[in-house]
Design an enzyme around this catalytic site. Sequence first.
Site, PDB file in Angstrom:
ATOM      1  CG  ASP A 189      46.157  45.746  46.807  1.00 33.13           C
ATOM      2  OD1 ASP A 189      47.269  45.211  46.717  1.00 33.13           O
ATOM      3  OD2 ASP A 189      45.179  45.431  46.112  1.00 33.13           O
ATOM      4  CE  LYS A 240      50.422  45.794  41.649  1.00 29.56           C
ATOM      5  NZ  LYS A 240      49.706  45.052  40.587  1.00 29.56           N
ATOM      6  N   GLY A 268      41.569  46.377  48.054  1.00 31.83           N
ATOM      7  CA  GLY A 268      40.560  47.423  48.117  1.00 31.83           C
ATOM      8  C   GLY A 268      39.363  47.095  47.239  1.00 31.83           C
ATOM      9  N   GLY A 269      38.163  47.469  47.704  1.00 28.83           N
ATOM     10  CA  GLY A 269      36.958  47.203  46.925  1.00 28.83           C
ATOM     11  C   GLY A 269      36.653  45.727  46.858  1.00 28.83           C
ATOM     12  CG  ASP A 270      34.487  42.216  44.333  1.00 30.88           C
ATOM     13  OD1 ASP A 270      33.899  41.545  45.201  1.00 30.88           O
ATOM     14  OD2 ASP A 270      34.881  41.740  43.248  1.00 30.88           O
ATOM     15  CB  THR A 301      32.470  47.389  44.015  1.00 35.19           C
ATOM     16  OG1 THR A 301      33.122  48.247  43.053  1.00 35.19           O
ATOM     17  CG2 THR A 301      30.968  47.489  43.806  1.00 35.19           C
ATOM     18  CG  MET A 338      41.550  52.097  39.090  1.00 32.73           C
ATOM     19  SD  MET A 338      42.187  50.441  38.776  1.00 32.73           S
ATOM     20  CE  MET A 338      40.918  49.796  37.685  1.00 32.73           C
TER      21      MET A 338
END
Length: 354
Positions: free
Chosen positions: A35, A57, A88-90, A118, A171
């Site tokens: 990602d 994205k 990315g993150g979890d 996260t 986000m």
Amino acid sequence: MSGKVYLVGAGPSDAGLLTLKGYELLQTADVVVYDALVGGEVLGLIPPETRRVDVGKHAGSHPVPQEEINRILLREALEGHTVVRLKGGDPFLFGRGGEELELLAEWGVPFEVVPGVTSAVAVPAYAGIPVTHRDCCSSVHIITGHTKKSPGARTDYRALVRLGGTLVFLMGVAALEELCAGLLGGGIDPATPAAILERGTTARQRRISGTVETLPQKAREAEVGTPAVIVVGEVCALAERFSWAEKRPLGGRRVIVTRPRKLASRMTAKLRALGAEVLELPSIVTEPVAPNPALDEALARIGEYGWLVFTSPTGVRVFLEHLRETRFDLRRLGGVRLAAIGPSTAGALEERGL
């Protein structure tokens, strides 16, 4: 024979937050599908020979639709490859990991999930904000800043305000004004501390602090971009006392290491320990000359030389590998004195008993 897909959480960006299992899988994968939110440090851990597929994205730009990503994972696995889906993150916390597993499960493709650190917890921590604190907050609630366009996905701000505790929005940069207006409409105290944390855990991380009432304007003035995490709650007031990341000697610095990959790890580790964000970008590749008649001729007349000079650890390695491949008798070096340029080169000789 079907391959296997590993859904791996890469953490927020800092390579030190990637799990050991995630790192091990990157070293053995045939292909890595990654990602845009995967940090450059983490991408630098992928072996150069591993095939990469960028399906990143960005806000307002999805060049590879989610359905196509699902098909890519399925296709690569059915071709027998070991696939790491790096997110990315979890992968399960607003990462659409469940959607990516549905097609694999339907086709009976084996998979495993490797949880990741996260950003909802790590980014505030790097900004000096503990998401819970015994004196002022005993719960934390993580909310997505954007949802599918359906009535049932609307955020109930009144319920969030009644819950209390720390609110973490992921986000949500584009919806910051709407989020703060919703919280104010839901009855939150306008003076409640709030912060927006941009590019957390990287050298460019930035914290914009304010209140629920003032944060949107401050974010506009600071021209905050993505990715960013929004935190609302009394814990935000602790940031000034608890901030630590930017206080490290190289905090806020981004360093590119151009040494060959095998030699870069020690320098990279030292720089990261001092707080730098380190990107490994090898610009030198050393390949042995083969065949090497000039070296063979010199070795045939080794008794005529008084000194054998090594200029790098790589020179030591390549020279001794050549001796082994040609079955050269090391005792013939007995009359030659050895010289090394630099302590690393001397150390490479000493490791081999010279």
